[in-house]
Motif scaffolding. Structure first.
Motif, mmCIF file in Angstrom:
data_model
loop_
_atom_site.group_PDB
_atom_site.id
_atom_site.type_symbol
_atom_site.label_atom_id
_atom_site.label_comp_id
_atom_site.label_asym_id
_atom_site.label_seq_id
_atom_site.Cartn_x
_atom_site.Cartn_y
_atom_site.Cartn_z
ATOM 1 N N ASP A 57 8.085 10.029 -8.693
ATOM 2 C CA ASP A 57 8.226 9.347 -7.411
ATOM 3 C C ASP A 57 7.046 8.436 -7.107
ATOM 4 O OD1 ASP A 57 10.621 10.672 -6.990
ATOM 5 O OD2 ASP A 57 9.705 12.243 -5.763
ATOM 6 N N GLU A 58 5.880 8.769 -7.644
ATOM 7 C CA GLU A 58 4.666 7.988 -7.375
ATOM 8 C C GLU A 58 4.794 6.543 -7.836
ATOM 9 O OE1 GLU A 58 4.713 10.805 -9.176
ATOM 10 O OE2 GLU A 58 3.783 12.263 -7.836
ATOM 11 N N ASP A 59 5.710 6.258 -8.742
ATOM 12 C CA ASP A 59 5.881 4.894 -9.241
ATOM 13 C C ASP A 59 6.361 3.936 -8.148
ATOM 14 O OD1 ASP A 59 5.033 5.699 -11.711
ATOM 15 O OD2 ASP A 59 7.014 5.687 -12.642
ATOM 16 N N ASN A 60 6.812 4.491 -7.023
ATOM 17 C CA ASN A 60 7.280 3.681 -5.901
ATOM 18 C C ASN A 60 6.459 3.948 -4.638
ATOM 19 O OD1 ASN A 60 9.713 2.181 -6.826
ATOM 20 N ND2 ASN A 60 10.296 4.240 -7.439
ATOM 21 N N GLN A 61 5.230 4.433 -4.807
ATOM 22 C CA GLN A 61 4.424 4.813 -3.657
ATOM 23 C C GLN A 61 3.005 4.267 -3.755
ATOM 24 O OE1 GLN A 61 4.555 9.104 -3.718
ATOM 25 N NE2 GLN A 61 6.680 9.178 -3.065
ATOM 26 N N LEU A 62 2.311 4.340 -2.621
ATOM 27 C CA LEU A 62 0.874 4.096 -2.581
ATOM 28 C C LEU A 62 0.192 5.451 -2.648
ATOM 29 C CD1 LEU A 62 0.600 1.548 0.376
ATOM 30 C CD2 LEU A 62 0.668 1.043 -2.066
ATOM 31 N N VAL A 63 -0.909 5.526 -3.385
ATOM 32 C CA VAL A 63 -1.690 6.759 -3.486
ATOM 33 C C VAL A 63 -3.120 6.405 -3.102
ATOM 34 C CG1 VAL A 63 -2.527 8.573 -5.028
ATOM 35 C CG2 VAL A 63 -0.205 7.657 -5.322
ATOM 36 N N MET A 64 -3.628 7.085 -2.045
ATOM 37 C CA MET A 64 -4.974 6.764 -1.565
ATOM 38 C C MET A 64 -5.664 8.020 -1.070
ATOM 39 S SD MET A 64 -3.934 4.661 1.872
ATOM 40 C CE MET A 64 -2.557 3.859 1.095
ATOM 41 N N PRO A 65 -6.970 7.940 -0.874
ATOM 42 C CA PRO A 65 -7.709 9.111 -0.402
ATOM 43 C C PRO A 65 -7.157 9.630 0.919
ATOM 44 C CG PRO A 65 -9.232 7.436 -1.182
ATOM 45 C CD PRO A 65 -7.863 6.810 -1.145
ATOM 46 N N LEU A 66 -7.178 10.941 1.064
ATOM 47 C CA LEU A 66 -6.659 11.585 2.267
ATOM 48 C C LEU A 66 -7.331 11.044 3.520
ATOM 49 C CD1 LEU A 66 -4.865 13.729 3.561
ATOM 50 C CD2 LEU A 66 -6.671 15.393 3.107
ATOM 51 N N SER A 67 -8.642 10.813 3.470
ATOM 52 C CA SER A 67 -9.352 10.322 4.656
ATOM 53 C C SER A 67 -8.816 8.970 5.115
ATOM 54 C CB SER A 67 -10.855 10.234 4.392
ATOM 55 O OG SER A 67 -11.119 9.325 3.336
ATOM 56 N N THR A 68 -8.400 8.131 4.179
ATOM 57 C CA THR A 68 -7.835 6.822 4.528
ATOM 58 C C THR A 68 -6.512 7.000 5.245
ATOM 59 O OG1 THR A 68 -8.906 5.819 2.607
ATOM 60 C CG2 THR A 68 -7.076 4.595 3.603
ATOM 61 N N VAL A 69 -5.671 7.882 4.733
ATOM 62 C CA VAL A 69 -4.372 8.127 5.348
ATOM 63 C C VAL A 69 -4.563 8.752 6.733
ATOM 64 C CG1 VAL A 69 -2.178 9.352 5.133
ATOM 65 C CG2 VAL A 69 -3.251 8.359 3.105
ATOM 66 N N GLN A 70 -5.495 9.700 6.852
ATOM 67 C CA GLN A 70 -5.755 10.314 8.152
ATOM 68 C C GLN A 70 -6.195 9.257 9.162
ATOM 69 O OE1 GLN A 70 -8.598 13.176 6.738
ATOM 70 N NE2 GLN A 70 -7.132 14.864 6.936
ATOM 71 N N HIS A 71 -7.072 8.342 8.764
ATOM 72 C CA HIS A 71 -7.531 7.272 9.652
ATOM 73 C C HIS A 71 -6.366 6.378 10.058
ATOM 74 C CE1 HIS A 71 -10.034 4.141 11.394
ATOM 75 N NE2 HIS A 71 -9.385 3.273 10.635
ATOM 76 N N LEU A 72 -5.566 5.982 9.083
ATOM 77 C CA LEU A 72 -4.434 5.095 9.344
ATOM 78 C C LEU A 72 -3.450 5.732 10.326
ATOM 79 C CD1 LEU A 72 -3.102 2.389 8.571
ATOM 80 C CD2 LEU A 72 -1.938 3.603 6.735
ATOM 81 N N LEU A 73 -3.248 7.034 10.226
ATOM 82 C CA LEU A 73 -2.292 7.734 11.091
ATOM 83 C C LEU A 73 -2.920 8.247 12.387
ATOM 84 C CD1 LEU A 73 -0.326 9.735 8.377
ATOM 85 C CD2 LEU A 73 0.322 7.598 9.487
ATOM 86 N N GLY A 74 -4.226 8.031 12.540
ATOM 87 C CA GLY A 74 -4.898 8.519 13.742
ATOM 88 C C GLY A 74 -5.032 10.027 13.764
ATOM 89 N N LEU A 75 -5.167 10.634 12.598
ATOM 90 C CA LEU A 75 -5.267 12.091 12.479
ATOM 91 C C LEU A 75 -6.509 12.491 11.675
ATOM 92 C CD1 LEU A 75 -1.522 12.815 11.630
ATOM 93 C CD2 LEU A 75 -2.657 13.184 13.831
ATOM 94 N N PRO A 76 -7.691 12.017 12.054
ATOM 95 C CA PRO A 76 -8.873 12.361 11.250
ATOM 96 C C PRO A 76 -9.111 13.871 11.233
ATOM 97 C CG PRO A 76 -9.517 11.365 13.338
ATOM 98 C CD PRO A 76 -8.022 11.237 13.239
ATOM 99 N N GLY A 77 -9.380 14.369 10.030
ATOM 100 C CA GLY A 77 -9.670 15.786 9.872
ATOM 101 C C GLY A 77 -8.472 16.704 9.935
ATOM 102 N N LYS A 78 -7.292 16.158 10.059
ATOM 103 C CA LYS A 78 -6.094 16.996 10.152
ATOM 104 C C LYS A 78 -5.241 16.814 8.898
ATOM 105 C CE LYS A 78 -6.088 16.880 15.105
ATOM 106 N NZ LYS A 78 -5.395 16.575 16.314
ATOM 107 N N VAL A 79 -4.699 17.915 8.414
ATOM 108 C CA VAL A 79 -3.859 17.883 7.220
ATOM 109 C C VAL A 79 -2.593 18.666 7.525
ATOM 110 C CG1 VAL A 79 -3.646 18.580 4.806
ATOM 111 C CG2 VAL A 79 -5.852 17.814 5.700
#
Length: 142
Positions: A57-79
């Protein structure tokens, strides 16, 4: 397999991302390209560090550090969840024999064992880069 580089961690001032090869081909993206990712009121610019070819599935996705995704979603420190994908082979007769007595394997068996990513061996041995040499290349002391 990654063409280019894995994203820098921890994420720097300008975060990086891997792009799945199918998505990269569809969008015309390549390493070094800048992408702007937007969510509700937030925009983050990321640099394509590499192209990922996994066969999954990753062939159709972006893969980036968790901290970047948390920042983008407004969820720093949350998983909420972490998904791990690994290409491994279940334990088989060869891996059991190697675990019992590695020195008992002949050169061909050793090369096959050494170049196979067995789940049970991942904890004991680091990821191995393998090239076929036509003869066994055991690490010193084995």
């Amino acid at each position: 397999q990654v063409t280019g580089d894995w994203p820098q961690e921890p994420a720097g001032a300008e975060p990086q991302t891997l792009v799945g090869h199918a998505l990269a081909r569809q969008m015309g993206w390549k390493p070094g390209d800048k992408l702007t990712l937007r969510t509700e009121g937030e925009a983050v610019q990321v640099t394509v560090s590499g192209i990922l070819s996994s066969g999954g599935d990753e062939d159709n996705q972006l893969v980036m550090p968790l901290s970047t995704v948390q920042h983008l979603l407004g969820l720093p420190g949350k998983v909420q969840a972490i998904r791990v994908s690994a290409l491994t082979v279940p334990e088989n007769e060869l891996s059991r024999r190697a675990r019992e007595n590695l020195d008992a394997l002949n050169a061909e068996e050793y090369d096959l064992w050494y170049c196979t990513a067995y789940v049970s061996w991942k904890r004991r041995f680091p990821v191995r880069k393998c090239a076929r040499y036509g003869r066994s290349r055991r690490p010193k002391g084995w």
